[in-house]
Design an enzyme around this catalytic site. Sequence first.
Site, mmCIF file in Angstrom:
data_model
loop_
_atom_site.group_PDB
_atom_site.id
_atom_site.type_symbol
_atom_site.label_atom_id
_atom_site.label_comp_id
_atom_site.label_asym_id
_atom_site.label_seq_id
_atom_site.Cartn_x
_atom_site.Cartn_y
_atom_site.Cartn_z
ATOM 1 N N TYR A 1 0.852 -1.366 0.034
ATOM 2 C CA TYR A 1 -0.038 0.034 0.023
ATOM 3 C C TYR A 1 1.018 1.270 -0.126
ATOM 4 O O TYR A 1 0.353 2.362 -0.223
ATOM 5 C CB TYR A 1 -0.885 -0.005 1.361
ATOM 6 C CG TYR A 1 -1.798 -1.025 1.123
ATOM 7 C CD1 TYR A 1 -2.287 -1.796 0.135
ATOM 8 C CD2 TYR A 1 -2.850 -1.417 2.154
ATOM 9 C CE1 TYR A 1 -3.137 -2.741 -0.019
ATOM 10 C CE2 TYR A 1 -3.807 -2.122 2.233
ATOM 11 C CZ TYR A 1 -4.061 -2.908 1.126
ATOM 12 O OH TYR A 1 -4.963 -3.994 1.235
ATOM 13 N N LYS B 1 3.452 -15.547 2.872
ATOM 14 C CA LYS B 1 2.954 -16.136 1.898
ATOM 15 C C LYS B 1 4.422 -16.469 1.248
ATOM 16 O O LYS B 1 4.848 -16.293 0.298
ATOM 17 C CB LYS B 1 2.132 -15.507 0.528
ATOM 18 C CG LYS B 1 1.830 -16.168 -0.608
ATOM 19 C CD LYS B 1 0.774 -17.100 -0.354
ATOM 20 C CE LYS B 1 0.434 -17.951 -1.695
ATOM 21 N NZ LYS B 1 -0.541 -19.082 -1.439
ATOM 22 N N ASP C 1 -3.425 -18.284 2.640
ATOM 23 C CA ASP C 1 -4.722 -18.739 2.083
ATOM 24 C C ASP C 1 -5.110 -19.799 3.096
ATOM 25 O O ASP C 1 -6.446 -19.689 3.283
ATOM 26 C CB ASP C 1 -4.430 -19.331 0.694
ATOM 27 C CG ASP C 1 -3.023 -19.908 0.682
ATOM 28 O OD1 ASP C 1 -2.085 -19.801 1.704
ATOM 29 O OD2 ASP C 1 -2.729 -20.815 -0.441
ATOM 30 N N ASP D 1 -5.136 -6.236 6.057
ATOM 31 C CA ASP D 1 -6.463 -5.533 5.390
ATOM 32 C C ASP D 1 -7.654 -6.615 5.454
ATOM 33 O O ASP D 1 -8.711 -6.483 5.862
ATOM 34 C CB ASP D 1 -6.052 -4.870 4.509
ATOM 35 C CG ASP D 1 -7.034 -3.947 4.031
ATOM 36 O OD1 ASP D 1 -8.086 -3.679 4.727
ATOM 37 O OD2 ASP D 1 -7.030 -3.334 2.994
ATOM 38 N N ASP E 1 -10.737 -7.992 8.120
ATOM 39 C CA ASP E 1 -12.197 -7.572 7.671
ATOM 40 C C ASP E 1 -13.081 -9.046 7.906
ATOM 41 O O ASP E 1 -14.181 -9.248 8.367
ATOM 42 C CB ASP E 1 -12.336 -7.187 6.367
ATOM 43 C CG ASP E 1 -12.309 -5.679 6.401
ATOM 44 O OD1 ASP E 1 -12.119 -5.147 7.543
ATOM 45 O OD2 ASP E 1 -12.753 -5.230 5.243
#
Length: 358
Positions: free
Chosen positions: A143, A193, A225, A249, A253
């Site tokens: 980001y 990851k 994942d 992020d 959520d």
Amino acid sequence: MDYKIAVIRGDGIGPEIVNEAVKVMETVGAKYGHSFGFVDVLMGGCATDAVGKSYPDGTAETCKACDAVLLGAVGGPKWGSDKPAEQRPETALLAIRKDLELFTNLRPATMRKGMEDASPLKRETAEKGFDIMMVRELTGGIYFGKRDRYQTEDRGEEATDLMTYSEMEIERIGRQAFELARLRSKKVTSVDKANVLATSRLWREVMHRLAKEYPDVTYEDMLVDNCAMQIVRDPGQFDVVVTENMFGDILSDEASQVTGSIGLLPSASLGAQAPGLYEPIHGSAPDIAGQDKANPMATILSVAMMFRYSFKLAAEADAIENAVDAVLGEGWHTADIAGDPEKLVGCRKMGELIRAHI
Ligand code: NAD
């Protein structure tokens, strides 16, 4: 003790929910012998309307002179993406995190008793309960990396976003996660990851180094994942989950959704120094603004986090959290939570009930 708190009421339901949270602070102060001074700070769409900028000059300095910052929510359709960046409320949110150097985002996702029916999880999974502390790195990664968009000769337009992490950035967020775990159930799950990304492999190496410094904390690696699946399959396995900005992020959520109500979830953003920023995870809910329908619990629970993490006032934080649980346990609810229509209350009444329990 005396504490000075910067209060950003913001837009939409922001002023309503912050009013209730401020009154809760005053109630706690009266009971436990603290005094709170509140400094109103203009930020968001309301600041754009007043002075033409969503993040007026001097906002960061005012906040830095306080012990903590309480934020309601900012934004709304009036200040949409067609407006120049300096007038958009999201610009202010990114700017304040950067200026206060808030590199840690704490998002607890707790299954509160009585909310099992509202959770989209299978009943037996929800009933087992869970209490996850998501620790998200907030100022690095993709980001904040270099981005570009350009024309190629044979593949049309191309775009790129660069993800970068340094050992320093990983170590400081990792340390926060291990320290937090020591205050909780002493388990850290580090999410990455590493089977694909170089940043994740560095992340994992640094986390393993840190894990050796915290032998009392159980440590595990998990691929992002798999973590996304485990949150809906068996959320009770997690205590502290630490991860980089973008994974955090998305996962935070997801974790918040399985608790059953967006109106119940607080958050904290912390840096190496004061002040921390405390805010509900939801937005400004323009659809219900000004109607006394908003649930103030997420903001009130954000105050509990402020007491716990910025002021080290654990008993006061417990008093707030227990009051929220007691009110929910009695069946009182705002419109965002399903329940007995006879026990449906508005924002102000909900604040009053919580204060009565404190
Ligand atoms: P939202 O969270 O504001 O609302 C989503 C839905 O949840 C709405 O139906 C709303 O009524 C409901 N809701 C949210 N909080 C509630 C509460 N406390 N009590 C009862 N119901 C509640 O998300 P959105 O509609 O996508 O965004 C609205 C605005 O908020 C946008 O401008 C967005 O940019 C902004 N936003 C701000 C923040 C922030 O200030 N940190 C975060 C997210 C979104």
